[in-house]
Design a protein around this motif. Structure first.
Motif, PDB file in Angstrom:
ATOM      1  N   ILE A 133     -38.315 -37.373  73.619  1.00  0.00           N
ATOM      2  CA  ILE A 133     -38.815 -36.534  72.544  1.00  0.00           C
ATOM      3  C   ILE A 133     -40.038 -37.188  71.904  1.00  0.00           C
ATOM      4  CG2 ILE A 133     -36.542 -35.561  72.061  1.00  0.00           C
ATOM      5  CD1 ILE A 133     -36.478 -37.378  69.554  1.00  0.00           C
ATOM      6  N   ALA A 134     -40.798 -36.389  71.174  1.00  0.00           N
ATOM      7  CA  ALA A 134     -41.976 -36.883  70.472  1.00  0.00           C
ATOM      8  C   ALA A 134     -41.591 -37.422  69.098  1.00  0.00           C
ATOM      9  CB  ALA A 134     -42.997 -35.756  70.322  1.00  0.00           C
ATOM     10  N   HIS A 135     -42.422 -38.338  68.597  1.00  0.00           N
ATOM     11  CA  HIS A 135     -42.298 -38.842  67.223  1.00  0.00           C
ATOM     12  C   HIS A 135     -43.699 -38.842  66.626  1.00  0.00           C
ATOM     13  CE1 HIS A 135     -41.318 -41.336  63.770  1.00  0.00           C
ATOM     14  NE2 HIS A 135     -40.042 -41.277  64.092  1.00  0.00           N
ATOM     15  N   ASP A 136     -43.856 -38.223  65.449  1.00  0.00           N
ATOM     16  CA  ASP A 136     -45.200 -38.061  64.886  1.00  0.00           C
ATOM     17  C   ASP A 136     -45.635 -39.231  63.998  1.00  0.00           C
ATOM     18  OD1 ASP A 136     -43.872 -37.760  62.459  1.00  0.00           O
ATOM     19  OD2 ASP A 136     -44.312 -35.631  62.245  1.00  0.00           O
ATOM     20  N   GLY A 137     -44.847 -40.304  63.986  1.00  0.00           N
ATOM     21  CA  GLY A 137     -45.156 -41.454  63.158  1.00  0.00           C
ATOM     22  C   GLY A 137     -44.361 -41.487  61.874  1.00  0.00           C
ATOM     23  N   GLU A 138     -43.827 -40.313  61.474  1.00  0.00           N
ATOM     24  CA  GLU A 138     -42.987 -40.234  60.280  1.00  0.00           C
ATOM     25  C   GLU A 138     -41.573 -39.775  60.606  1.00  0.00           C
ATOM     26  OE1 GLU A 138     -44.699 -37.902  57.184  1.00  0.00           O
ATOM     27  OE2 GLU A 138     -46.482 -39.169  56.981  1.00  0.00           O
ATOM     28  N   ARG A 139     -41.452 -38.890  61.582  1.00  0.00           N
ATOM     29  CA  ARG A 139     -40.133 -38.345  61.904  1.00  0.00           C
ATOM     30  C   ARG A 139     -40.085 -37.923  63.369  1.00  0.00           C
ATOM     31  NH1 ARG A 139     -42.909 -34.984  58.710  1.00  0.00           N
ATOM     32  NH2 ARG A 139     -41.855 -35.815  56.868  1.00  0.00           N
ATOM     33  N   VAL A 177     -38.294 -42.144  73.159  1.00  0.00           N
ATOM     34  CA  VAL A 177     -39.183 -41.668  72.098  1.00  0.00           C
ATOM     35  C   VAL A 177     -40.626 -42.017  72.435  1.00  0.00           C
ATOM     36  CG1 VAL A 177     -39.768 -41.830  69.653  1.00  0.00           C
ATOM     37  CG2 VAL A 177     -37.370 -41.891  70.364  1.00  0.00           C
ATOM     38  N   ALA A 178     -41.499 -41.016  72.376  1.00  0.00           N
ATOM     39  CA  ALA A 178     -42.930 -41.208  72.621  1.00  0.00           C
ATOM     40  C   ALA A 178     -43.683 -41.154  71.303  1.00  0.00           C
ATOM     41  CB  ALA A 178     -43.460 -40.140  73.570  1.00  0.00           C
ATOM     42  N   ASP A 179     -44.578 -42.103  71.109  1.00  0.00           N
ATOM     43  CA  ASP A 179     -45.334 -42.222  69.855  1.00  0.00           C
ATOM     44  C   ASP A 179     -46.556 -41.311  69.880  1.00  0.00           C
ATOM     45  OD1 ASP A 179     -46.553 -43.017  67.515  1.00  0.00           O
ATOM     46  OD2 ASP A 179     -47.262 -44.930  68.317  1.00  0.00           O
ATOM     47  N   CYS A 183     -51.809 -38.442  66.346  1.00  0.00           N
ATOM     48  CA  CYS A 183     -52.149 -37.018  66.200  1.00  0.00           C
ATOM     49  C   CYS A 183     -51.005 -36.273  65.527  1.00  0.00           C
ATOM     50  CB  CYS A 183     -52.504 -36.394  67.548  1.00  0.00           C
ATOM     51  SG  CYS A 183     -51.180 -36.420  68.771  1.00  0.00           S
ATOM     52  N   ALA A 184     -50.559 -36.798  64.401  1.00  0.00           N
ATOM     53  CA  ALA A 184     -49.411 -36.211  63.706  1.00  0.00           C
ATOM     54  C   ALA A 184     -49.613 -34.733  63.395  1.00  0.00           C
ATOM     55  CB  ALA A 184     -49.121 -36.990  62.422  1.00  0.00           C
ATOM     56  N   ARG A 185     -50.846 -34.322  63.116  1.00  0.00           N
ATOM     57  CA  ARG A 185     -51.087 -32.915  62.764  1.00  0.00           C
ATOM     58  C   ARG A 185     -50.820 -31.967  63.922  1.00  0.00           C
ATOM     59  NH1 ARG A 185     -56.045 -31.217  64.762  1.00  0.00           N
ATOM     60  NH2 ARG A 185     -57.545 -32.873  65.281  1.00  0.00           N
ATOM     61  N   ALA A 186     -50.741 -32.495  65.143  1.00  0.00           N
ATOM     62  CA  ALA A 186     -50.435 -31.646  66.291  1.00  0.00           C
ATOM     63  C   ALA A 186     -49.060 -31.000  66.174  1.00  0.00           C
ATOM     64  CB  ALA A 186     -50.511 -32.462  67.579  1.00  0.00           C
TER      65      ALA A 186
END
Length: 220
Positions: A133-139, A177-179, A183-186
């Protein structure tokens, strides 16, 4: 007995799944994938980002099947009644696909990364397992997922037990988990008319901004 890690996914072994099966309650009941954004429906933005990364596409939708089918991808509906959430859409897509892997994304995130498959696949190879799964840096972002078809029986049992939360199911399978913190706004999704207006106001017609390249991937 622990199942062996499957062969790493390549684009040819992956079906992209666009999750468009929700009620859209915070959007006033509108079908979010069909809502216009800067000149085209949101599902089209997602298709344009996702299709170059995978072999084929499926749209998971519980309403307006003919409208979604007009975009040229097969449409599948949940087998569970009552709008059971994104996991039900993922299960329906796993049942319908012929590829060993699927890559999932919601229909209301038009800025999704154009290297989503690449980075999730890399996480799987580094961390092992059958789910990333993706991780946006915050969650964590558990509906941006790469998963193997062998997970379908467990997913169906989880849903049949009345469970709905994607993150809980991902934890059961020790998801890689992929960091994506670069590009958190994605992963910003459009749930309300206000969020729709805010994003639409920033976009020229028919265009979305590109994603920044993470520092480790830039040429020195």
């Amino acid at each position: 007995m622990t199942q062996p890690t499957p062969i790493a996914p390549t684009p040819a072994s992956v079906t992209g799944v666009i999750l468009a099966g929700g009620r859209g309650e915070r959007m006033g009941g509108r079908d979010k994938g069909l809502v216009d954004l800067a000149g085209q429906p949101m599902v089209r933005w997602v298709m344009d980002r996702l299709s170059p990364q995978v072999d084929r596409l499926i749209i998971s939708a519980n309403r307006h099947a003919d409208a979604y089918a007009s975009f040229g991808a097969p449409v599948v509906a949940d087998t569970q009644p009552g709008f059971a959430g994104p996991l039900a859409g993922i299960a329906a897509a796993l049942s319908a696909t012929t590829t060993p892997w699927i890559l999932t994304t919601p229909c209301d995130c038009p800025q999704l990364p154009d290297d989503l498959l690449q980075r999730l696949s890399r996480a799987l190879q580094a961390q092992g397992g059958r789910l990333a799964i993706a991780h946006d840096g915050e969650r964590p972002q558990p509906v941006f997922a790469l998963l193997h078809q062998s997970l379908l029986p467990d997913l169906e049992a989880f849903i049949s037990a009345g469970e709905r939360k994607a993150w809980i199911w991902c934890q059961r399978h020790h998801a890689a988990v992929a960091d994506f913190s670069h590009c958190a706004r994605a992963f910003t999704n459009i749930n309300t008319p206000q969020e729709h207006r805010l994003l639409a106001a920033t976009l020229p017609t028919g265009q979305l901004p590109g994603m920044p390249t993470p520092p480790e991937d830039r040429a020195s």
